[in-house]
Write an enzyme that holds these catalytic residues in place. Structure first.
Site, PDB file in Angstrom:
ATOM      1  N   GLY A 255       2.243 -33.780  35.941  1.00 56.40           N
ATOM      2  CA  GLY A 255       3.405 -34.656  35.875  1.00 56.40           C
ATOM      3  C   GLY A 255       3.226 -36.062  36.394  1.00 56.40           C
ATOM      4  N   GLY A 256       2.017 -36.434  36.791  1.00 58.95           N
ATOM      5  CA  GLY A 256       1.808 -37.795  37.282  1.00 58.95           C
ATOM      6  C   GLY A 256       2.104 -38.848  36.233  1.00 58.95           C
ATOM      7  N   ASP A 275       4.506 -28.512  28.419  1.00 59.07           N
ATOM      8  CA  ASP A 275       3.222 -27.955  28.831  1.00 59.07           C
ATOM      9  C   ASP A 275       3.180 -26.470  28.520  1.00 59.07           C
ATOM     10  OD1 ASP A 275       0.815 -29.176  30.555  1.00 59.07           O
ATOM     11  OD2 ASP A 275       0.976 -27.029  30.947  1.00 59.07           O
ATOM     12  N   ASP A 301       3.833 -24.769  23.406  1.00 59.15           N
ATOM     13  CA  ASP A 301       2.485 -25.031  22.913  1.00 59.15           C
ATOM     14  C   ASP A 301       2.501 -26.315  22.086  1.00 59.15           C
ATOM     15  OD1 ASP A 301       0.028 -25.059  21.641  1.00 59.15           O
ATOM     16  OD2 ASP A 301       0.047 -22.933  21.142  1.00 59.15           O
ATOM     17  N   CYS A 373      -9.598 -36.554  30.168  1.00 56.47           N
ATOM     18  CA  CYS A 373     -10.414 -36.882  31.346  1.00 56.47           C
ATOM     19  C   CYS A 373     -11.827 -36.358  31.108  1.00 56.47           C
ATOM     20  CB  CYS A 373      -9.809 -36.337  32.633  1.00 56.47           C
ATOM     21  SG  CYS A 373      -9.504 -34.555  32.654  1.00 56.47           S
TER      22      CYS A 373
END
Length: 433
Positions: A255-256, A275, A301, A373
């Protein structure tokens, strides 16, 4: 001695049983006194960071590997080697505490062997490290398949990427600019003796000179700042949400980025955060509650949005896709040992599926920001290039000079401007003539 025995147990759980360090370590920390928890964390992270190297050294010193019910003692040996080679723990203390840990691990009969191996390692340290340096897999402590992948993907210098993955991660703050300016918050930190440096291109990011407990940060509990790497903070700026827009944050946990979008643009019409992991979705709720922000949270999903969304198409979509997380290895060294070579192709297929599904949920003229990432091209530039080739109404929006049609997207490498490894690609949807 309990710290070393507990560390060996955590190593066994991660490497042999497939537990994530983020699951195994907190549970283990509850079993030891609070004053020893930082040392346990240092030993666990460090042993995993240098696992391949430590395994090589152990192989040079023992005649037969420890197997079966004694396997956990093998990890006790690695814990001892890590302390001798990579920490400031006095050698006599590292030796004594590690050897004594055999008592509480039902390994008393191996006490002499472990003592002898560690003493030999101490005597032969220089030669052992030189031998380990002769092979890249043991020099940098990466599995061979991942080393090969990183070499293939990282054009500007894979050695720097490997080295960055073994460094201690810095602590970045995201200043809540809806409450105060970055300069004002930096002054509050300075007044408390907490030194920081602003990021050159990310207006919300401050790099702390030294990591600290979040409770020491002024206004943290009230949402004045959050802990978030500067690379991840670019998401909200690149998405550039506008007032009265319908925004989707797909794969939103923890949630950032959800919170940052709302800090950046409080006048959005509605922000939907989705999510697949219901437990991690609770983290999104906790983050929003601390900062006093509001979003619609949906357990669903992202590859099958028709199951959870029957509303209008979105103006903007942030797709923080599931990935190998190879850009954040310095924060999660267990990634090196939990990932498998076959995972990458499977993740690429999932990313492709989610991209196609999300594109159908984007309105003409809308923007989709793809993020991972990861530092592997299979999940990043190759993924976006393939999407552009099969999607006729997708327009590539270059983010910098390196972001080209041949190699689309902005790849941030670990350690670059002290950031984690991250990838962004920006796409807009063509409006029909």
């Amino acid at each position: 001695m309990k710290v070393r025995a507990t560390a060996a147990k955590v190593m066994f759980q991660v490497v042999e049983q497939g537990y994530s360090l983020s699951a195994a370590l907190p549970a283990a920390q509850q079993l030891i006194p609070a004053k020893d928890r930082a040392l346990l964390q240092e030993i666990c992270y460090g042993t995993l960071r240098w696992l391949n190297r430590l395994e090589f050294i152990a192989e040079q010193l023992i005649e037969r590997p420890l197997k079966g019910k004694h396997r956990s003692l093998h990890y006790l040996l690695l814990v001892g080697l890590y302390q001798l080679f990579y920490t400031r723990v006095p050698p006599h203390a590292a030796l004594a505490e590690t050897v004594n840990a055999t008592k509480i691990m039902n390994g008393d009969s191996f006490r002499g062997m472990i003592n002898g191996v560690l003493r030999n390692a101490q005597r032969q340290q220089e030669e052992l490290l030189q031998a380990a340096d002769k092979n890249e897999a043991t020099r940098f402590s990466y599995p061979r398949w991942l080393l090969k992948k990183i070499k293939q993907s990282c054009q500007y210098g894979y050695v720097s990427v490997l080295q960055a993955g073994n460094e201690y991660p810095p602590m970045w703050l995201r200043v809540n600019l809806s409450r105060q300016s970055r300069e004002e918050y930096q002054q509050q930190l300075t007044a408390l003796g907490i030194n920081s440096t602003p990021h050159a291109s990310c207006a919300s990011a401050l790099l702390l000179e030294k990591a600290c407990d979040v409770n020491e940060l002024p206004g943290f509990a009230e949402g004045a700042c959050s802990v978030q790497d500067a690379a991840a903070q670019h998401a909200a700026w690149l998405l550039d949400p506008q007032a009265d827009e319908l925004i989707l944050d797909a794969c939103a946990a923890p949630g950032g980025k959800t919170a940052h979008i709302l800090e950046h643009q409080s006048a959005v019409k509605q922000l939907i955060a989705v999510d697949f992991d219901e437990t991690r979705l609770l983290r999104v709720a906790e983050n929003l509650q601390r900062i006093k922000l509001d979003a619609t949270l949906i357990h669903g999903d992202a590859s099958q949005p028709e199951q959870w969304w029957q509303g209008p198409q979105f103006d903007r979509i942030l797709l923080d896709a599931p990935c190998s997380a190879t850009g954040v290895i310095r924060r999660h060294p267990d990634i090196k040992w939990l990932r498998r070579a076959e995972d990458i192709a499977e993740l690429a297929r999932l990313q492709s599926s989610i991209l196609d599904a999300m594109w159908l949920q984007l309105k003409p003229g809308g923007t989709l920001l793809y993020a991972t990432c990861s530092i592997l091209s299979d999940e990043n530039s190759a993924q976006i290039k393939a999407f552009l080739e099969r999607t006729t109404d997708a327009i590539h929006v270059p983010l910098n000079e390196q972001d080209t049609a041949q190699q689309p997207g902005w790849q941030i490498y670990p350690g670059e401007q002290h950031m984690d490894g991250f990838f962004y690609a920006k796409l807009t949807k063509q409006v029909a003539a």
